[in-house]
Scaffold this motif. Structure first.
Motif, mmCIF file in Angstrom:
data_model
loop_
_atom_site.group_PDB
_atom_site.id
_atom_site.type_symbol
_atom_site.label_atom_id
_atom_site.label_comp_id
_atom_site.label_asym_id
_atom_site.label_seq_id
_atom_site.Cartn_x
_atom_site.Cartn_y
_atom_site.Cartn_z
ATOM 1 N N UNK A 1 0.969 -1.005 -0.144
ATOM 2 C CA UNK A 1 -0.189 -0.110 -0.507
ATOM 3 C C UNK A 1 0.589 1.068 0.034
ATOM 4 N N UNK A 2 1.673 1.013 0.485
ATOM 5 C CA UNK A 2 2.590 2.498 0.844
ATOM 6 C C UNK A 2 3.652 2.242 0.359
ATOM 7 N N UNK A 3 3.641 1.581 -0.751
ATOM 8 C CA UNK A 3 4.925 1.503 -1.448
ATOM 9 C C UNK A 3 5.713 2.971 -2.618
ATOM 10 N N UNK A 4 6.611 3.272 -2.275
ATOM 11 C CA UNK A 4 7.072 4.039 -3.342
ATOM 12 C C UNK A 4 6.446 5.070 -4.485
ATOM 13 N N UNK A 5 6.614 3.771 -5.059
ATOM 14 C CA UNK A 5 5.490 3.359 -6.359
ATOM 15 C C UNK A 5 3.991 4.229 -6.239
ATOM 16 N N UNK A 6 3.694 3.453 -5.161
ATOM 17 C CA UNK A 6 2.161 3.999 -5.053
ATOM 18 C C UNK A 6 1.789 5.326 -4.294
ATOM 19 N N UNK A 7 3.081 5.650 -3.576
ATOM 20 C CA UNK A 7 3.037 6.561 -3.127
ATOM 21 C C UNK A 7 3.422 7.987 -4.369
ATOM 22 N N UNK A 8 4.049 7.755 -5.152
ATOM 23 C CA UNK A 8 4.510 8.324 -6.403
ATOM 24 C C UNK A 8 2.626 8.541 -6.903
ATOM 25 N N UNK A 9 2.661 7.333 -7.178
ATOM 26 C CA UNK A 9 1.198 7.062 -8.309
ATOM 27 C C UNK A 9 0.003 8.098 -7.373
ATOM 28 N N UNK A 10 0.137 8.324 -6.289
ATOM 29 C CA UNK A 10 -1.434 8.723 -5.562
ATOM 30 C C UNK A 10 -0.485 10.693 -5.262
ATOM 31 N N UNK A 11 0.636 10.974 -5.295
ATOM 32 C CA UNK A 11 0.949 12.310 -5.111
ATOM 33 C C UNK A 11 0.896 12.894 -7.328
ATOM 34 N N UNK A 12 0.955 12.252 -7.537
ATOM 35 C CA UNK A 12 0.300 12.681 -9.441
ATOM 36 C C UNK A 12 -1.103 13.305 -9.619
ATOM 37 N N UNK A 13 -1.509 11.929 -9.386
ATOM 38 C CA UNK A 13 -3.088 11.780 -8.769
ATOM 39 C C UNK A 13 -3.267 13.520 -8.399
ATOM 40 N N UNK A 14 -2.854 13.497 -7.398
ATOM 41 C CA UNK A 14 -3.084 14.506 -6.187
ATOM 42 C C UNK A 14 -2.530 15.813 -7.023
ATOM 43 N N UNK A 15 -1.574 16.256 -7.922
ATOM 44 C CA UNK A 15 -1.104 16.918 -8.538
ATOM 45 C C UNK A 15 -2.066 17.600 -9.983
ATOM 46 N N UNK A 16 -1.936 16.305 -10.706
ATOM 47 C CA UNK A 16 -3.611 16.659 -11.784
ATOM 48 C C UNK A 16 -4.674 16.760 -11.444
ATOM 49 N N UNK A 17 -5.154 16.427 -9.829
ATOM 50 C CA UNK A 17 -6.737 16.553 -9.664
ATOM 51 C C UNK A 17 -6.867 19.106 -9.262
ATOM 52 N N UNK A 18 -5.618 18.847 -8.634
ATOM 53 C CA UNK A 18 -5.404 20.238 -8.337
ATOM 54 C C UNK A 18 -5.113 20.989 -9.209
ATOM 55 N N UNK A 19 -4.658 20.478 -10.632
ATOM 56 C CA UNK A 19 -4.568 21.559 -11.432
ATOM 57 C C UNK A 19 -5.524 21.866 -11.926
ATOM 58 N N UNK A 20 -6.233 20.332 -12.207
ATOM 59 C CA UNK A 20 -7.927 20.903 -12.911
ATOM 60 C C UNK A 20 -8.248 21.377 -11.802
ATOM 61 N N UNK A 21 -9.010 21.175 -10.549
ATOM 62 C CA UNK A 21 -9.228 22.416 -9.529
ATOM 63 C C UNK A 21 -8.854 23.824 -10.208
ATOM 64 N N UNK A 22 -7.559 24.402 -10.078
ATOM 65 C CA UNK A 22 -7.221 25.950 -10.322
ATOM 66 C C UNK A 22 -7.492 26.216 -12.128
ATOM 67 N N UNK A 23 -7.981 25.513 -13.297
ATOM 68 C CA UNK A 23 -8.300 25.410 -14.407
ATOM 69 C C UNK A 23 -10.061 25.864 -13.920
ATOM 70 N N UNK A 24 -10.455 24.939 -13.298
ATOM 71 C CA UNK A 24 -12.068 24.875 -13.974
ATOM 72 C C UNK A 24 -12.548 26.216 -12.816
ATOM 73 N N UNK A 25 -11.803 26.663 -11.730
ATOM 74 C CA UNK A 25 -11.777 28.367 -10.800
ATOM 75 C C UNK A 25 -11.447 29.407 -11.928
#
Length: 64
Positions: A1-25
């Motif tokens: 669950x907390x492997x470096x690969x999973x954490x990196x994937x989660x971080x990428x998804x978080x960044x992408x979601x925040x970028x989409x949120x800023x674009x929508x705003x």
């Protein structure tokens, strides 16, 4: 669950979601400002030609 690969994937998804949120705003703000700019002259004209209605500013009376 907390492997470096999973954490990196989660971080990428978080960044992408925040970028989409800023674009929508930003798009919403631009749309809002454009709408307000179109409405400003019309609202000025409406305020100049406003007439008071007979029942205006009286509130609810006992017969209402």
């Amino acid at each position: 669950m907390t492997s470096p690969q999973n954490l990196a994937h989660l971080a990428a998804l978080t960044r992408a979601g925040e970028a989409r949120g800023r674009t929508v705003e930003e798009q919403a703000d631009q749309t809002k400002h454009a709408h307000q700019a179109k409405q400003a002259p019309a609202s000025d004209a409406q305020q100049q030609h406003h007439t008071t209605q007979p029942d205006q500013n009286r509130g609810a009376g006992p017969d209402r």
